[in-house]
Design a protein around this motif. Structure first.
Motif, PDB file in Angstrom:
ATOM      1  N   TRP A  45       0.816  -1.214   0.000  1.00  0.00           N
ATOM      2  CA  TRP A  45       0.000   0.000   0.000  1.00  0.00           C
ATOM      3  C   TRP A  45       0.848   1.261   0.000  1.00  0.00           C
ATOM      4  O   TRP A  45       0.469   2.277  -0.609  1.00  0.00           O
ATOM      5  N   VAL A  46       1.992   1.243   0.648  1.00  0.00           N
ATOM      6  CA  VAL A  46       2.876   2.411   0.594  1.00  0.00           C
ATOM      7  C   VAL A  46       3.420   2.588  -0.817  1.00  0.00           C
ATOM      8  O   VAL A  46       3.530   3.721  -1.329  1.00  0.00           O
ATOM      9  N   ALA A  47       3.748   1.484  -1.484  1.00  0.00           N
ATOM     10  CA  ALA A  47       4.230   1.575  -2.863  1.00  0.00           C
ATOM     11  C   ALA A  47       3.143   2.121  -3.782  1.00  0.00           C
ATOM     12  O   ALA A  47       3.409   2.973  -4.655  1.00  0.00           O
ATOM     13  N   LEU A  48       1.903   1.654  -3.584  1.00  0.00           N
ATOM     14  CA  LEU A  48       0.809   2.171  -4.402  1.00  0.00           C
ATOM     15  C   LEU A  48       0.570   3.655  -4.128  1.00  0.00           C
ATOM     16  O   LEU A  48       0.342   4.441  -5.057  1.00  0.00           O
ATOM     17  N   GLY A  49       0.625   4.027  -2.849  1.00  0.00           N
ATOM     18  CA  GLY A  49       0.477   5.441  -2.510  1.00  0.00           C
ATOM     19  C   GLY A  49       1.592   6.289  -3.091  1.00  0.00           C
ATOM     20  O   GLY A  49       1.357   7.413  -3.581  1.00  0.00           O
ATOM     21  N   GLY A  50       2.818   5.783  -3.051  1.00  0.00           N
ATOM     22  CA  GLY A  50       3.927   6.515  -3.636  1.00  0.00           C
ATOM     23  C   GLY A  50       3.790   6.652  -5.136  1.00  0.00           C
ATOM     24  O   GLY A  50       4.130   7.697  -5.712  1.00  0.00           O
ATOM     25  N   LEU A  51       3.280   5.601  -5.800  1.00  0.00           N
ATOM     26  CA  LEU A  51       3.071   5.671  -7.241  1.00  0.00           C
ATOM     27  C   LEU A  51       2.043   6.735  -7.594  1.00  0.00           C
ATOM     28  O   LEU A  51       2.227   7.507  -8.553  1.00  0.00           O
ATOM     29  N   LEU A  52       0.972   6.786  -6.815  1.00  0.00           N
ATOM     30  CA  LEU A  52      -0.030   7.831  -7.056  1.00  0.00           C
ATOM     31  C   LEU A  52       0.543   9.219  -6.771  1.00  0.00           C
ATOM     32  O   LEU A  52       0.136  10.202  -7.385  1.00  0.00           O
ATOM     33  N   GLY A  53       1.485   9.266  -5.822  1.00  0.00           N
ATOM     34  CA  GLY A  53       2.045  10.558  -5.429  1.00  0.00           C
ATOM     35  C   GLY A  53       2.933  11.184  -6.481  1.00  0.00           C
ATOM     36  O   GLY A  53       3.179  12.401  -6.431  1.00  0.00           O
ATOM     37  N   VAL A  54       3.442  10.423  -7.433  1.00  0.00           N
ATOM     38  CA  VAL A  54       4.340  10.965  -8.459  1.00  0.00           C
ATOM     39  C   VAL A  54       3.651  11.118  -9.804  1.00  0.00           C
ATOM     40  O   VAL A  54       4.292  11.520 -10.779  1.00  0.00           O
ATOM     41  N   LEU A  55       2.374  10.786  -9.899  1.00  0.00           N
ATOM     42  CA  LEU A  55       1.664  10.944 -11.164  1.00  0.00           C
ATOM     43  C   LEU A  55       1.535  12.421 -11.526  1.00  0.00           C
ATOM     44  O   LEU A  55       1.406  13.276 -10.643  1.00  0.00           O
ATOM     45  N   PRO A  56       1.516  12.758 -12.800  1.00  0.00           N
ATOM     46  CA  PRO A  56       1.389  14.163 -13.225  1.00  0.00           C
ATOM     47  C   PRO A  56      -0.047  14.660 -13.135  1.00  0.00           C
ATOM     48  O   PRO A  56      -0.659  15.058 -14.143  1.00  0.00           O
ATOM     49  N   VAL A  57      -0.591  14.628 -11.930  1.00  0.00           N
ATOM     50  CA  VAL A  57      -1.949  15.124 -11.693  1.00  0.00           C
ATOM     51  C   VAL A  57      -1.902  16.018 -10.461  1.00  0.00           C
ATOM     52  O   VAL A  57      -0.882  16.116  -9.764  1.00  0.00           O
ATOM     53  N   SER A  58      -3.025  16.666 -10.172  1.00  0.00           N
ATOM     54  CA  SER A  58      -3.101  17.524  -8.995  1.00  0.00           C
ATOM     55  C   SER A  58      -3.201  16.693  -7.728  1.00  0.00           C
ATOM     56  O   SER A  58      -3.478  15.491  -7.761  1.00  0.00           O
ATOM     57  N   GLY A  59      -2.989  17.373  -6.589  1.00  0.00           N
ATOM     58  CA  GLY A  59      -3.086  16.666  -5.312  1.00  0.00           C
ATOM     59  C   GLY A  59      -4.479  16.142  -5.057  1.00  0.00           C
ATOM     60  O   GLY A  59      -4.655  15.024  -4.543  1.00  0.00           O
ATOM     61  N   ALA A  60      -5.518  16.931  -5.417  1.00  0.00           N
ATOM     62  CA  ALA A  60      -6.894  16.475  -5.222  1.00  0.00           C
ATOM     63  C   ALA A  60      -7.183  15.249  -6.085  1.00  0.00           C
ATOM     64  O   ALA A  60      -7.832  14.293  -5.637  1.00  0.00           O
ATOM     65  N   SER A  61      -6.702  15.278  -7.323  1.00  0.00           N
ATOM     66  CA  SER A  61      -6.906  14.119  -8.199  1.00  0.00           C
ATOM     67  C   SER A  61      -6.183  12.886  -7.661  1.00  0.00           C
ATOM     68  O   SER A  61      -6.688  11.764  -7.754  1.00  0.00           O
ATOM     69  N   SER A  62      -5.010  13.110  -7.108  1.00  0.00           N
ATOM     70  CA  SER A  62      -4.267  11.992  -6.533  1.00  0.00           C
ATOM     71  C   SER A  62      -5.032  11.359  -5.381  1.00  0.00           C
ATOM     72  O   SER A  62      -5.099  10.123  -5.270  1.00  0.00           O
ATOM     73  N   MET A  63      -5.647  12.166  -4.526  1.00  0.00           N
ATOM     74  CA  MET A  63      -6.415  11.623  -3.404  1.00  0.00           C
ATOM     75  C   MET A  63      -7.659  10.890  -3.895  1.00  0.00           C
ATOM     76  O   MET A  63      -8.036   9.854  -3.342  1.00  0.00           O
ATOM     77  N   LEU A  64      -8.294  11.421  -4.943  1.00  0.00           N
ATOM     78  CA  LEU A  64      -9.468  10.734  -5.491  1.00  0.00           C
ATOM     79  C   LEU A  64      -9.067   9.389  -6.098  1.00  0.00           C
ATOM     80  O   LEU A  64      -9.769   8.388  -5.934  1.00  0.00           O
ATOM     81  N   LEU A  65      -7.946   9.379  -6.800  1.00  0.00           N
ATOM     82  CA  LEU A  65      -7.457   8.107  -7.341  1.00  0.00           C
ATOM     83  C   LEU A  65      -7.124   7.123  -6.221  1.00  0.00           C
ATOM     84  O   LEU A  65      -7.370   5.916  -6.342  1.00  0.00           O
TER      85      LEU A  65
END
Length: 429
Positions: free
Chosen positions: A238-258
């Protein structure tokens, strides 16, 4: 080379220390899981104490039965009736064997038939619960077990800690400064940040769930190590998945929704899809057809009561025929015939259940939470294969139980007090 990496770890550790929201989430997670683990550990302790009490009660009931038979030592119909009542009483009770990690799967024992009884009655036709009446709606609203609580809550905390790491730096205008300060790029910084979050989350889970095993007197260090290792792997995913979402080229709000969508998909949608696929691949026999089969078995045995008794005496020439058969001898042969007629149907149920469990277990790697729950049940000995083995052991014990008692009932002479010492005992393997 090592000094810059050490500086990254020191900087990210200091940064994490200054995030009150992260520590608040970890604190709430710790409290909730600690309470759940404590309750699970106490339930496991109570189950083992109740098992020991059952053994003591069985010895007491056996002594009472011996005393009763000693009062009437003359063989005859009265002793045969007493033997029949003993054969359908509590001396044939069994309890499902459990493993050292019972606290990790104790909740399954509330749903599984884990205290079956070998009897001269039919367990399959008359399956009424001998305990007090209960409301099934209220019984089903209890809290999930400890592994399920971890699978539900820990991913949310992991995603809260990890999602938006890079997006936040970009939105605050600090990403360029961060790249300038790191001569090896931004990757070591992200790895250090995720590493600290992995360590913190794993420590919280390991310590908060410890009471489930520490309060269980049947636990073992091997189970502790296996559970801690499973938690480490679960946190890493889950930390790896969270880190992957954290580096995506999207906004912070979009990252939390994802992150929220990912949690819903892996925690709920994937397990539901696996269960649905298992039900389609290995469907259970029709409930209506099962009811019809039970009714036919009942009516068939009732209509051929005397013929069944005659057939039994023909198969056991060492027993003098007592015809026409009267209760309880007539009833015993009816039960034996009903169970024999229902054996293929019960085999279909058992086979479908085992196949469904194998399909779900085989696909559990798609859902970290499901894999953790199934692993906890295996450590507790309450998983489907373990319960299937218990059912097989109960069937074998019931065959020995009936093989010992039925001839004494059919002879209309009953047991003698000294023969009670040879009464079969359930030995779980």
């Amino acid at each position: 080379m090592m000094l810059p990496r050490l500086i990254h770890w020191q900087a990210e550790g200091l940064r994490l220390r200054r995030q009150p929201v992260a520590w608040a989430a970890l604190g709430v997670l710790f409290v909730v899981l600690f309470i759940s683990a404590t309750l699970a550990g106490l339930d496991a302790r109570a189950w083992r104490a109740s098992a020991a009490q059952d053994n003591a009660m069985r010895e007491q009931k056996l002594q009472q039965a011996m005393a009763q038979f000693q009062k009437n030592p003359v063989p005859g119909p009265a002793n045969a009736t007493a033997t029949y009542q003993l054969g359908r009483g509590e001396l044939g009770s069994t309890r499902m064997p459990v493993e050292a990690g019972l606290g990790l799967g104790i909740q399954r024992l509330d749903a599984l038939p884990a205290r079956l009884k070998a009897s001269l009655d039919s367990r399959h036709v008359d399956a009424r619960d001998p305990g007090p009446l209960r409301n099934p709606l209220l019984e089903d609203t209890g809290l999930p077990g400890l592994p399920a609580m971890v699978a539900l809550l820990a991913p949310l905390v992991a995603l809260l800690l990890c999602a938006g790491l890079v997006q936040e730096e970009r939105e605050q205008g600090r990403l360029g400064l961060l790249r300038v300060q790191s001569i090896h790029g931004i990757a070591p910084v992200v790895i250090a940040a995720l590493g600290w979050r992995l360590i913190c989350l794993w420590l919280v889970l390991a310590v908060s769930t410890l009471p489930a095993l520490a309060l269980d007197p049947g636990s073992s260090p091997q189970v502790w190590l296996q559970w801690i290792a499973a938690l480490a792997a679960f946190c890493a995913v889950w930390v790896a998945l969270g880190g992957l979402l954290g580096v995506l080229p999207v906004s912070g709000a979009s990252s939390m929704l994802l992150a929220l969508g990912l949690w819903l998909a892996l925690t709920f949608a994937v397990p539901a899809a696996l269960v649905l696929a298992a039900e389609r691949a290995a469907p259970m026999p029709s409930r209506l057809q099962s009811i019809i089969a039970i009714r036919e078995a009942q009516h068939g045995s009732e209509d051929n009561e005397q013929a069944l008794a005659e057939a039994w005496y023909d198969e056991h020439p060492e027993i003098k025929p007592q015809l026409p058969a009267v209760w309880p001898a007539s009833f015993v042969t009816r039960v034996l015939d009903q169970d024999l007629a229902l054996e293929p149907l019960l085999g279909e149920f058992s086979e479908s259940r085992i196949r469904q469990a194998a399909i779900v277990s085989g696909g559990s790697w798609l859902s970290p939470g499901l894999a953790l729950v199934l692993f906890g049940e295996r450590l507790a000995g309450t998983d489907v294969p373990s319960h299937a083995r218990y059912l097989q052991q109960v069937e074998a014990f019931e065959q020995r139980w009936r093989g010992f008692l039925v001839p004494h009932v059919m002879s209309r002479e009953g047991l003698r007090a000294e023969e009670l010492k040879e009464l079969p005992r359930f030995a779980a393997r």
